[in-house]
Design an enzyme around this catalytic site. Structure first.
Site, mmCIF file in Angstrom:
data_model
loop_
_atom_site.group_PDB
_atom_site.id
_atom_site.type_symbol
_atom_site.label_atom_id
_atom_site.label_comp_id
_atom_site.label_asym_id
_atom_site.label_seq_id
_atom_site.Cartn_x
_atom_site.Cartn_y
_atom_site.Cartn_z
ATOM 1 N N GLN A 432 0.830 -1.205 0.000
ATOM 2 C CA GLN A 432 0.000 0.000 0.000
ATOM 3 C C GLN A 432 0.865 1.256 0.000
ATOM 4 O O GLN A 432 0.578 2.215 -0.725
ATOM 5 C CB GLN A 432 -0.915 0.002 1.224
ATOM 6 C CG GLN A 432 -2.071 -0.963 1.135
ATOM 7 C CD GLN A 432 -3.055 -0.784 2.278
ATOM 8 O OE1 GLN A 432 -3.421 0.324 2.643
ATOM 9 N NE2 GLN A 432 -3.483 -1.893 2.859
ATOM 10 N N ASP A 457 -17.228 8.423 -9.300
ATOM 11 C CA ASP A 457 -18.161 8.140 -8.218
ATOM 12 C C ASP A 457 -18.368 9.416 -7.421
ATOM 13 O O ASP A 457 -17.580 10.366 -7.534
ATOM 14 C CB ASP A 457 -17.639 7.018 -7.309
ATOM 15 C CG ASP A 457 -18.758 6.338 -6.531
ATOM 16 O OD1 ASP A 457 -19.925 6.772 -6.664
ATOM 17 O OD2 ASP A 457 -18.474 5.378 -5.793
ATOM 18 N N GLU A 496 -23.618 20.974 -11.409
ATOM 19 C CA GLU A 496 -22.195 21.197 -11.143
ATOM 20 C C GLU A 496 -21.438 19.879 -11.187
ATOM 21 O O GLU A 496 -20.315 19.817 -11.673
ATOM 22 C CB GLU A 496 -22.022 21.857 -9.770
ATOM 23 C CG GLU A 496 -22.454 23.312 -9.709
ATOM 24 C CD GLU A 496 -22.140 23.931 -8.366
ATOM 25 O OE1 GLU A 496 -21.359 23.325 -7.614
ATOM 26 O OE2 GLU A 496 -22.668 25.013 -8.071
ATOM 27 N N ASP A 513 -20.051 4.559 -11.301
ATOM 28 C CA ASP A 513 -20.506 3.617 -10.299
ATOM 29 C C ASP A 513 -21.784 4.114 -9.637
ATOM 30 O O ASP A 513 -21.896 5.281 -9.285
ATOM 31 C CB ASP A 513 -19.406 3.443 -9.235
ATOM 32 C CG ASP A 513 -19.730 2.334 -8.250
ATOM 33 O OD1 ASP A 513 -20.540 1.467 -8.595
ATOM 34 O OD2 ASP A 513 -19.186 2.364 -7.138
ATOM 35 N N HIS A 648 -14.331 5.781 -5.905
ATOM 36 C CA HIS A 648 -15.131 5.679 -4.685
ATOM 37 C C HIS A 648 -14.285 6.012 -3.460
ATOM 38 O O HIS A 648 -14.734 6.759 -2.571
ATOM 39 C CB HIS A 648 -15.700 4.264 -4.565
ATOM 40 C CG HIS A 648 -16.408 3.998 -3.273
ATOM 41 N ND1 HIS A 648 -17.678 4.464 -3.002
ATOM 42 C CD2 HIS A 648 -16.005 3.329 -2.154
ATOM 43 C CE1 HIS A 648 -18.033 4.091 -1.794
ATOM 44 N NE2 HIS A 648 -17.037 3.397 -1.256
ATOM 45 N N LEU A 673 -5.618 5.216 -1.138
ATOM 46 C CA LEU A 673 -5.807 3.765 -1.164
ATOM 47 C C LEU A 673 -6.060 3.225 0.245
ATOM 48 O O LEU A 673 -5.365 3.579 1.183
ATOM 49 C CB LEU A 673 -4.577 3.096 -1.774
ATOM 50 C CG LEU A 673 -4.650 1.598 -2.053
ATOM 51 C CD1 LEU A 673 -5.743 1.289 -3.057
ATOM 52 C CD2 LEU A 673 -3.312 1.078 -2.540
#
Length: 673
Positions: A432, A457, A496, A513, A648, A673
């Site tokens: 990560q 998203d 917007e 999504d 997302h 992440l």
């Protein structure tokens, strides 16, 4: 009276003749749909019914209208619309189904029906579970199908009164419902009518007695209790075999009920007793590459962690100066984290020097922020935290992002206390960190060239009036679709939001999504149109696809166990593009993830636009599957394409913690992440 008619939103591109793919191995699937065996030749008239003087209670409305059944004949009435024989539209099926549920004695809560007689109580956690059904009936690819699935409603066993028992207010009136209220001095709950309620004629406020109210749903505090969630899952997480049994049992109960049979006979309807079957396909396994090592993932395992053990990451970034902040009580865990990182990072190809160790005496938000003030200019911040305290997470994430313009990694102390899993956990942390700094973990064979994939998203702030929406756009900028440029903007309106989306997109393939059926017209006529205008402004005419990705659906797919013959979850890569799809759409269902507990839910893909892309159904389906492998927070395929999941994550962390547009220096990194 005014006639009403429902319109179908046709989004299937006109040039699409077939939407069925051909690649992969065939598989026979069962679904949670029941075919309508007898389709009557109706001519249905729909009327809006109003009452004078005004009446807002639906049961009273039904009672009043029933007095005229001799004149009206056979009808269906839901409190607002009345249907008399004929003309087939979707509303009539839904209302007819709701009437059948009422014959079974089910209780309506919100939009769905639950069986209070089958209540499951958990006194230990003061929670009750009501099993229920969610259903829809509509025209699908070749015939009308009834979709039904098992759902659950959580209710607290204690009342709202227990939270308010020390407050005092006016004396409530208990005459209408003839119930005894023990405390005449309890405060009343005020519910203001929403815009939808106002359109239905509800103008005044509604007052509720706390002693007669129970809270529903699962609170954040309940979700953070692992034992409670484990107990709830034991009652609600049904495996494929259990779910099919529950569906079959409900089908039998529904269609053998005498009142239901009489009702359906009067309307000329009958349903199959067998779940609909469909021929699906299992897409070929994907070839992944991590540095010099290539392998094929076939879905037999949930992840490929063993396959890439001791293999360097594809692209590593130098960590440089970094700081580790930890409370004094978690000093041992912090030292083990550093030792573990120094051990695993050389194998991963990463260079990670010794950090600046910053110990704090407390574990509050200001303790961490004060400590970080001594380390401006570092390239990475890692914090060991004793628990999942939200205010500390929000404060630290915002400070590191907006003030220090650096990626950050939060590590829960208790995750470092599992000695047998310590190196595996530390390895995931290291991966990560590398990706947050702009590195790449692995890649998948991508035959497309000169293609950009964009994920979009939105996060809507709740809990207060006028909460903002944050729209995140994440776009790939390399050939392997493994590096992403992300930006997020605050919006006060849908317009917007659409403007930001179109301004950020200069791509060939867009994936959005979480769009409901009622929003498809808006997406097609506003968002897609805005993107086309953006292309025209730059005199740019790329091949262009726009795909709506939906994961909150109730469609289910069941395969047959090879040895037992009982229903099991289909393997990763399973595609369904017939029978339960919709004729007005260019759509398919894809199971990309492996699920070992509960029943897998496929993801729905609806291709709204497909302009000069040279992507046939096979290529669209294969591309969707490939993109599910490129999410670097899990060594396995995920439920939605990685760009959607990245968007997302970016929108969520901005709306929950950052509350501002992140610095441009972080835009080309997966810092969220």
């Amino acid at each position: 009276m005014s006639e009403t008619e429902e319109q179908v939103v046709w989004t299937r591109p006109q040039h699409i003749i077939t939407k069925k793919g051909t690649s992969g191995q065939g598989i026979l699937l069962r679904t949670n749909y029941y075919p309508v065996r007898a389709r009557p030749d109706w001519c249905l008239c729909a009327y809006h019914v109003s009452f004078n003087p005004e009446e807002t209670r639906t049961p009273v409305k039904k009672l009043l209208l029933r007095q005229h059944c001799g004149v009206l004949g056979h009808y269906i009435f839901d409190g607002a619309q009345m249907f008399l024989s004929h003309k087939l539209i979707r509303d009539i099926f839904s209302i007819l189904l709701r009437r059948c549920y009422e014959y079974l004695g089910l209780t309506k809560i919100g939009k769905h029906y639950y069986d209070a007689k089958r209540e499951i109580q958990n006194p230990k956690h003061q929670v009750a579970i009501w099993p229920g059904q969610i259903s829809s009936i509509r025209q699908h690819e070749h015939q009308i199908l009834l979709m039904t699935d098992v759902i659950h409603k959580f209710l607290r066993l204690d009342t709202v009164y227990t939270l308010l028992r020390r407050l005092h207010t006016t004396h409530p009136n208990n005459l209408e419902y003839q119930v005894t209220v023990r405390d005449p001095h309890q405060p009343l709950l005020l519910s203001r009518p929403r815009k939808r309620d106002q359109r239905r004629g509800q103008k005044g406020n509604i007052y509720l007695i706390p002693e007669l109210c129970v809270a529903t749903g699962v609170s954040q505090a309940m979700r953070s209790d692992p034992r409670l969630m484990q107990d709830l899952a034991a009652s609600t997480r049904l495996g494929p075999d259990q779910r099919v049994q529950a569906l079959t049992k409900f089908n039998t109960t529904l269609f053998t009920n005498e009142k239901v049979k009489t009702e359906l006979d009067q309307w000329g309807l009958s349903f199959s007793q067998e779940l609909a079957q469909v021929r699906g396909r299992i897409l070929p396994g994907e070839v992944l590459t991590q540095a010099h090592h290539s392998f094929t993932y076939t879905g037999s395992d949930g992840d490929w962690a063993r396959e890439v053990k001791d293999v360097p990451l594809s692209v590593c970034r130098e960590v440089g100066r970094w700081v580790l902040v930890f409370p004094s009580r978690q000093r041992k865990e912090a030292e083990e984290l550093v030792a573990g990182l120094r051990k695993v990072t050389p194998t991963l190809g990463m260079v990670m020097p010794q950090p600046a160790m910053e110990m704090v005496q407390g574990d509050g938000p200001q303790d961490y922020i004060k400590a970080l003030g001594k380390h401006m200019g570092v390239g990475l911040v890692v914090c060991v935290v004793p628990n999942s305290r939200l205010d500390r997470y929000v404060a630290v994430k915002r400070h590191v992002c907006m003030v220090m313009a650096a990626p950050s990694q939060m590590v829960l102390a208790k995750s470092l206390q599992h000695k047998g899993r310590l190196l595996a956990i530390v390895t995931r942390v290291a991966i990560q960190i590398n990706c947050k700094l702009g590195g790449e973990a692995w890649s998948v064979q991508m035959p497309l060239r000169n293609t950009m994939v964009v994920g979009y998203d939105a996060y809507h702030e709740g809990g207060r009036r006028g909460g903002a929406s944050w729209g995140a756009v994440v776009a790939s900028y390399n050939q392997n679709l493994t590096r992403y440029f992300g930006q997020v903007t605050r919006h006060a309106s849908h317009q917007e939001l659409a403007n930001n989306f179109s301004a950020a997109v200069t791509s060939k393939e867009e994936r959005e999504d979480g769009v409901g059926d009622g929003q498809l017209n808006y997406v097609r006529d506003t968002e897609v149109a805005a993107i086309r205008e953006c292309f025209a402004a730059f005199n740019f005419n790329p091949g262009f696809s726009f795909v709506v990705v939906s994961k909150r659906i109730h469609s289910r797919l069941f395969a047959e166990g090879a040895t037992t013959g009982r229903p099991v979850n289909p393997p990763p890569g399973t595609v369904c593009d017939d029978v339960i799809t919709l004729p007005e759409r260019y759509d398919f269902f894809l199971v990309s993830q492996r699920v070992t507990e509960g029943t897998v839910t496929p993801t729905s893909y609806n291709i709204l636009v497909d302009h000069n892309t040279n992507l046939d159904p096979d290529r669209h389906q294969r591309l969707a599957y490939k993109l599910s492998f490129l999410y670097y927070n899990w060594m396995g395929p995920v439920r939605v394409p990685a760009p959607c999941l990245y968007a997302h994550k970016l929108a969520s962390i901005t709306g929950q913690a950052i509350h501002d547009s992140p610095p441009p220096s972080l835009a080309d990194k997966l810092w969220y992440l």
